[in-house]
Design an enzyme around this catalytic site. Structure first.
Site, PDB file in Angstrom:
ATOM      1  N   ASP A  67     -99.644  63.791 -29.169  1.00 44.81           N
ATOM      2  CA  ASP A  67    -100.752  64.451 -29.914  1.00 44.81           C
ATOM      3  C   ASP A  67    -100.988  63.256 -31.069  1.00 44.81           C
ATOM      4  O   ASP A  67    -100.330  62.374 -31.448  1.00 44.81           O
ATOM      5  CB  ASP A  67    -100.504  65.961 -30.383  1.00 44.81           C
ATOM      6  CG  ASP A  67     -99.299  65.762 -30.943  1.00 44.81           C
ATOM      7  OD1 ASP A  67     -98.505  65.002 -31.185  1.00 44.81           O
ATOM      8  OD2 ASP A  67     -98.725  67.127 -31.090  1.00 44.81           O
ATOM      9  N   HIS A 138     -95.138  76.396 -30.524  1.00 44.37           N
ATOM     10  CA  HIS A 138     -96.275  75.458 -29.943  1.00 44.37           C
ATOM     11  C   HIS A 138     -95.253  74.055 -29.484  1.00 44.37           C
ATOM     12  O   HIS A 138     -94.422  73.980 -29.862  1.00 44.37           O
ATOM     13  CB  HIS A 138     -96.880  75.086 -31.185  1.00 44.37           C
ATOM     14  CG  HIS A 138     -96.730  74.181 -32.227  1.00 44.37           C
ATOM     15  ND1 HIS A 138     -96.474  74.462 -33.516  1.00 44.37           N
ATOM     16  CD2 HIS A 138     -96.253  72.980 -32.172  1.00 44.37           C
ATOM     17  CE1 HIS A 138     -96.127  73.771 -34.342  1.00 44.37           C
ATOM     18  NE2 HIS A 138     -96.083  72.672 -33.500  1.00 44.37           N
ATOM     19  N   GLU A 143    -101.196  75.596 -29.969  1.00 42.15           N
ATOM     20  CA  GLU A 143    -100.809  76.865 -30.793  1.00 42.15           C
ATOM     21  C   GLU A 143    -100.786  77.967 -29.824  1.00 42.15           C
ATOM     22  O   GLU A 143    -101.318  77.984 -28.876  1.00 42.15           O
ATOM     23  CB  GLU A 143    -101.693  76.901 -31.938  1.00 42.15           C
ATOM     24  CG  GLU A 143    -101.616  75.588 -32.775  1.00 42.15           C
ATOM     25  CD  GLU A 143    -100.497  75.607 -34.007  1.00 42.15           C
ATOM     26  OE1 GLU A 143     -99.339  76.175 -33.519  1.00 42.15           O
ATOM     27  OE2 GLU A 143    -100.484  75.064 -34.802  1.00 42.15           O
TER      28      GLU A 143
HETATM   29  C1  GLP Z   1     -95.466  69.285 -34.975  1.00 44.63           C
HETATM   30  C2  GLP Z   1     -95.580  68.266 -33.609  1.00 44.63           C
HETATM   31  C3  GLP Z   1     -94.902  69.020 -32.509  1.00 44.63           C
HETATM   32  C4  GLP Z   1     -93.391  69.310 -33.024  1.00 44.63           C
HETATM   33  C5  GLP Z   1     -93.296  70.097 -34.267  1.00 44.63           C
HETATM   34  C6  GLP Z   1     -91.825  70.435 -34.423  1.00 44.63           C
HETATM   35  O1  GLP Z   1     -96.151  70.209 -34.873  1.00 44.63           O
HETATM   36  N1  GLP Z   1     -96.916  68.462 -33.197  1.00 44.63           N
HETATM   37  O2  GLP Z   1     -94.847  68.095 -31.496  1.00 44.63           O
HETATM   38  O3  GLP Z   1     -92.481  69.530 -31.819  1.00 44.63           O
HETATM   39  O4  GLP Z   1     -93.815  69.648 -35.226  1.00 44.63           O
HETATM   40  O5  GLP Z   1     -91.521  69.268 -35.382  1.00 44.63           O
HETATM   41  P1  GLP Z   1     -90.069  69.089 -36.178  1.00 44.63           P
HETATM   42  O6  GLP Z   1     -89.346  68.594 -35.241  1.00 44.63           O
HETATM   43  O7  GLP Z   1     -90.370  68.390 -37.334  1.00 44.63           O
HETATM   44  O8  GLP Z   1     -89.775  70.604 -36.418  1.00 44.63           O
END
Ligand code: GLP
Length: 260
Positions: A67, A138, A143
């Protein structure tokens, strides 16, 4: 779903990096699906260390990230493109033109999403897709209530996701409202899906994803439909799994069982 429980976040990340290393070695022209988020930082650090030790090459690899924020150019410091440059691309031997992310500043984001989906297919699809998980379940930026059949497209971020990601921006008002993200169907097309979750803030989402009912209110549950999904968790993220004893019996310390 294969559930590997590792004692620490670091060990969990190294286990995930090991699967990426295996995927790189398994094919002449491997295609990796990559993810951002702080959970991935240790994975990329370990991959960079393996590369520096001469144990791993990305020279023939192609990568597609899940993304990108709509509105951020590739050189914006908070763009996922820059995050990937900083954490991985600039430290390994991957060809710069083989590293793909959606263009957040594309004049027509919808057309960019379609182009991105087609580019993945053109390169033969993804061999291994790395995934993190949001506290609301998500994956990518799909979402809750995302269509489980959707492909790469624009999604509006929830308030909770924008708040969770605000720590990366100087001003919380700068967090983009929209993202271009692979859809759940795009993710399910990957030949191997590897989701890494660490820390107690992910425990509820992990339990729902692995043991809860399949539903669009927790998009990560769609991985229950994937024929080859590996979930790697540390003890904190595993804390709400009801069947943890079973997972640990099959895969002690996250290892494969010896069937011989
Ligand atoms: C973002 C990304 C996701 C990721 C999520 C969790 O929203 N788009 O791909 O899994 O954050 O991130 P973190 O690893 O910082 O908790």
């Amino acid at each position: 779903m294969k559930v590997l429980v590792l004692p620490t976040a670091e060990r969990a990340a190294i286990r995930a990096a090991g699967l990426v290393a295996d995927a790189l070695a398994a094919k002449d022209r491997p295609v990796l699906g990559l993810a951002t988020g702080s959970t991935m930082e240790q994975v990329y650090a370990d991959l960079v260390a393996r590369h520096r030790a001469g144990a791993l090459s990305f020279a023939n690899a192609t990568t597609f990230n899940l993304d990108e924020y709509v509105g951020l150019s590739p050189d914006h410091p908070q763009s996922y493109r820059q995050t990937m440059e900083t954490l991985l691309f600039s430290h390994v031997d991957v060809a710069p033109n083989a590293c793909h992310l959606p263009r957040g500043d594309a004049p027509d984001p919808h057309a960019e999403a379609e182009r991105y989906e087609a580019a993945i297919a053109f390169d033969g699809g993804i061999d291994l897709q790395l995934l993190g998980i949001g506290q609301n379940g998500h994956i990518g930026f799909n979402e809750p209530t995302s269509s489980l059949g959707a492909r790469t497209r624009i999604k509006t971020l929830t308030r909770s996701t924008r708040e969770a990601n605000a720590r990366f921006f100087d001003n919380p008002n700068e967090v983009p409202r929209y993202a271009i993200t692979m859809g759940i169907a795009t993710i399910l097309d990957a030949r191997h899906a590897v989701l890494l979750a660490t820390g107690s803030s992910k425990a509820a989402a992990v339990a729902r994803m692995v043991e809860g009912p399949l539903g669009a209110d927790c998009p990560a549950t769609a991985l229950q439909m994937h024929p080859k999904a590996t979930v790697i968790v540390d003890g904190d993220a595993a804390a709400e799994l009801r069947m943890i004893d079973y997972y640990q019996e099959i895969h002690p310390d996250g290892e494969e069982p010896d069937l011989g």
